[in-house]
Each structure stands twice: as structure tokens, then as C-alpha cells.
Design an enzyme around this catalytic site. Structure first.
Site, short mmCIF file in Angstrom:
data_model
loop_
_atom_site.label_atom_id
_atom_site.label_comp_id
_atom_site.label_asym_id
_atom_site.label_seq_id
_atom_site.Cartn_x
_atom_site.Cartn_y
_atom_site.Cartn_z
CG HIS A 55 -1.97 -0.76 1.19
ND1 HIS A 55 -3.23 -0.63 0.28
CD2 HIS A 55 -1.67 -2.40 1.43
CE1 HIS A 55 -3.68 -1.84 1.16
NE2 HIS A 55 -2.87 -2.96 1.03
N PRO A 56 0.16 2.12 -0.67
CG PRO A 56 -0.48 3.78 -2.06
CD PRO A 56 -0.94 2.14 -1.71
CD GLU A 86 -9.19 0.04 -2.32
OE1 GLU A 86 -9.37 -1.21 -2.51
OE2 GLU A 86 -7.64 0.38 -1.81
CG PHE A 117 -3.01 5.48 8.72
CD1 PHE A 117 -2.90 5.26 9.91
CD2 PHE A 117 -3.28 6.12 7.71
CE1 PHE A 117 -4.47 5.38 10.13
CE2 PHE A 117 -5.06 6.15 8.06
CZ PHE A 117 -5.34 5.52 9.51
CB ILE A 119 -7.56 3.97 7.16
CG1 ILE A 119 -8.44 3.28 7.61
CG2 ILE A 119 -7.19 4.61 5.96
CD1 ILE A 119 -9.58 4.85 8.98
CB ALA A 121 -9.56 5.29 2.25
#
Length: 327
Positions: A55-56, A86, A117, A119, A121
Site C-alpha cells: 500500500h502507498p 480507493e 498507516f 485504513i 478508505a
């Protein structure tokens, strides 16, 4: 349903390999059940970190484009395609100040926890994501590892829905069997089992209950019971979400409810509500509907508790009831 396709849903090579070995899946429910089992029981912490690294940082799509420039990651159901879509929805209205704050807090977060981090989104605004980032930055590392793993599972399930939807469409199958699955609510993967889709397993449902009639000193039988999950829509500021039905059943002669959800060793964190139709029972057994026509028991499952079992009994009398967390 290839290993590359599943790698687009979750960046763990172990996860993708295990899913490909179990494929094909005849329904989304079965795919989600397998994904949960693999993610929580087969993939180790290094596999989790590998998935997180796919994930970026929130808002940094260009770094993802460079990192996963190979054809393996840039297909129709690739990590890049999923992540960019996303984040585009989440950050389309972000201003420069918010983007700079996200960048600053991302660096602080990674410095403390050693991973990006993470999440889910979907449905969240940039300000909501920033608030969550700030709040979770105060957690302990072991707690935040669990939080990130739970968010990855949510993301994986949404992407599986998209993957299976495109798979049904491309194969010429009955698309109505999957439907428009681009924004599946959390409760959609928590539904009670049906004879045609329930997996063969010796696991029990993560949430169970029974009723004891303390006025008569015996089990409360034939009481309708339902389980709901609080879906946080976050469509508008101040939106409190809505209750989505997970499953329903009825207590047997021992006062125990039938399955309210699929057997699993993983429970989606969040807020749940068990509703007991006490009015009908009290009218039948005590000759009146009692003071409470129904009993609602609301409880919260935290990310650190997602592998635990929750047994929530109800102690019932015509003019009172109580509950507790049992075993």
C-alpha cells in the site's frame, strides 16, 4: 481466480498462493471465509508486513505507480488499480493543507510503527482519514499491528467482491449471483450460513447466546433472536450509521439460540446488537407481555478481540432483564 488476481486483493504472496490453491469459489461468502482463515491462521507477521508494504502512503499514488510498474501488478485487478481507485475517492476533495498534514503524520506513524498507516478508505473523507491517523498514532505497536491487520482484512474483502464480480462478468456466468459488488457493506460478509453455501467446518459462530427465564427457573425456549451489525456509512458529517441484519434464529428447549452467523475463528471488529423478542415469549409463558416487548443488548468488539468468542446470555423476568459476557 489466479494467484496474481488474489495478489491484487492482498499483497501477501502467502495469502495469494493459499487462495489460489483453494480456488475456485462458488460464492463470495466462501471466498471471504477462506480469506479470513488464511489471513489470520496461515499468514505470519512477515506476511502481514509484506501486505502492508503493497500500500502507498495515503495520497502518494505516484510512488505506488513506480513501485509496481511491472505487468504483474498493473493488470485489471492489480494492487495499483485497486489502491489508486480507493484513494482517489477518499482524497478527491482534499486541500493542500490536508494533504500536507497527511504526509507529515504518515512520516510520524511510520517512524513509530515501521509500516505504512493502513485504513479501509472506502466511504471516508480525507479529514476522517487524517483524524483516524492522528488517533491511532497514540497506540502501542502491538495494538497498531492488530489494527492494521484488521483494516487489511476489510480491504481484502472489498477487493475480493470486485474480483469475483469481474470474474462472473467475464466468464459469461449469471452476474445476478454476485450483483453490483463495488461497495459491499461490512455486514454483507457476516451473514448467517445457508445450506448451499455454509462451509464444512467444526468451528462455531463467534457470537452465541442463550436465554434463562429466572422467574420460572428454566430455559427460555422458542424466543426469536436476531443479530445486527452497525454499519458506519460516513456519507455525511454526523451520520451515525445504520443497523444491518447479520442473521436470526430461535432458542431451543435448552434456551440456546441457533447460529446467528457463519462459523469462523475471526470476528469483524465493530458494534453488534442482539435483539430478543421477549414480548411474545412473556405473553405465552406468563400471560402478559411484560414491561419490555423486546430486549436489545449492544456490545462492541475491539480489533484486539477479533479472534475471541463472545457468548452473550440473557437473564429474563417479566419486569427486568440482565446480561453478561459468558464463556
Amino acid at each position: 481466480m489466479t494467484e496474481a488476481g488474489f495478489l491484487g486483493c492482498c499483497g501477501s504472496t502467502r495469502f495469494a498462493r493459499e487462495m489460489a490453491l483453494r480456488a475456485p469459489f462458488s460464492s463470495l461468502d466462501l471466498a471471504v471465509e477462506a480469506a479470513r482463515d488464511i489471513w489470520w491462521n496461515k499468514v505470519d507477521v512477515q506476511g502481514w508486513l509484506e501486505a502492508f508494504a503493497a500500500h502507498p502512503r495515503i495520497g502518494d499514488i505516484e510512488s505506488l505507480r513506480t513501485k509496481f510498474a511491472s505487468e504483474r501488478f498493473c493488470g485489471e485487478n492489480s494492487i495499483f488499480r485497486f489502491c489508486s481507485g480507493e484513494q482517489e475517492a477518499a482524497l478527491s476533495s482534499a486541500n493542500e493543507h490536508t494533504l500536507q498534514e497527511l504526509a507529515d503524520w504518515n512520516r510520524k506513524y511510520e517512524g513509530k510503527f515501521g509500516h505504512v498507516f493502513l485504513i479501509c478508505a472506502s466511504g471516508k473523507s480525507s479529514s476522517e482519514i487524517l483524524a483516524a491517523l492522528k488517533e491511532r498514532s497514540t497506540n502501542r505497536p502491538i495494538e497498531e499491528l492488530q489494527n492494521a491487520a484488521s483494516e487489511q482484512q476489510k480491504i481484502t474483502e472489498l477487493r475480493l467482491a470486485k474480483l469475483m464480480s469481474s470474474g462472473f462478468n467475464s466468464s459469461g456466468g449469471d452476474t445476478q449471483a454476485v450483483g453490483p459488488l463495488t461497495n459491499v457493506p461490512k455486514a454483507a460478509v457476516l451473514s448467517a450460513p445457508t445450506p448451499s453455501t455454509a462451509p464444512a467446518s467444526n468451528l462455531r459462530p463467534p457470537i452465541t447466546t442463550h436465554v434463562l427465564d429466572v422467574a420460572l427457573g428454566k430455559p427460555g425456549s422458542n424466543i426469536d433472536v436476531s443479530l445486527h451489525f452497525l454499519t458506519e456509512n460516513s456519507i455525511a458529517e454526523g451520520d451515525q450509521g445504520s443497523w444491518t441484519l447479520v442473521g436470526n434464529s430461535q432458542t431451543d428447549n435448552d434456551g440456546r439460540s441457533g447460529p446467528l452467523m457463519q462459523p469462523s475463528n475471526y470476528l469483524q471488529p465493530g458494534t453488534y446488537r442482539i435483539t430478543f423478542n421477549t414480548g411474545a415469549y412473556l405473553a405465552r409463558l406468563h400471560g402478559n407481555s411484560g414491561f419490555y416487548p423486546c430486549a436489545n443488548v449492544v456490545f462492541k468488539v475491539r480489533p484486539s478481540q477479533c479472534a475471541e468468542h463472545f457468548h452473550i446470555p440473557l437473564l429474563l423476568a417479566p419486569y427486568s432483564y440482565s446480561t453478561y459476557r459468558g464463556s
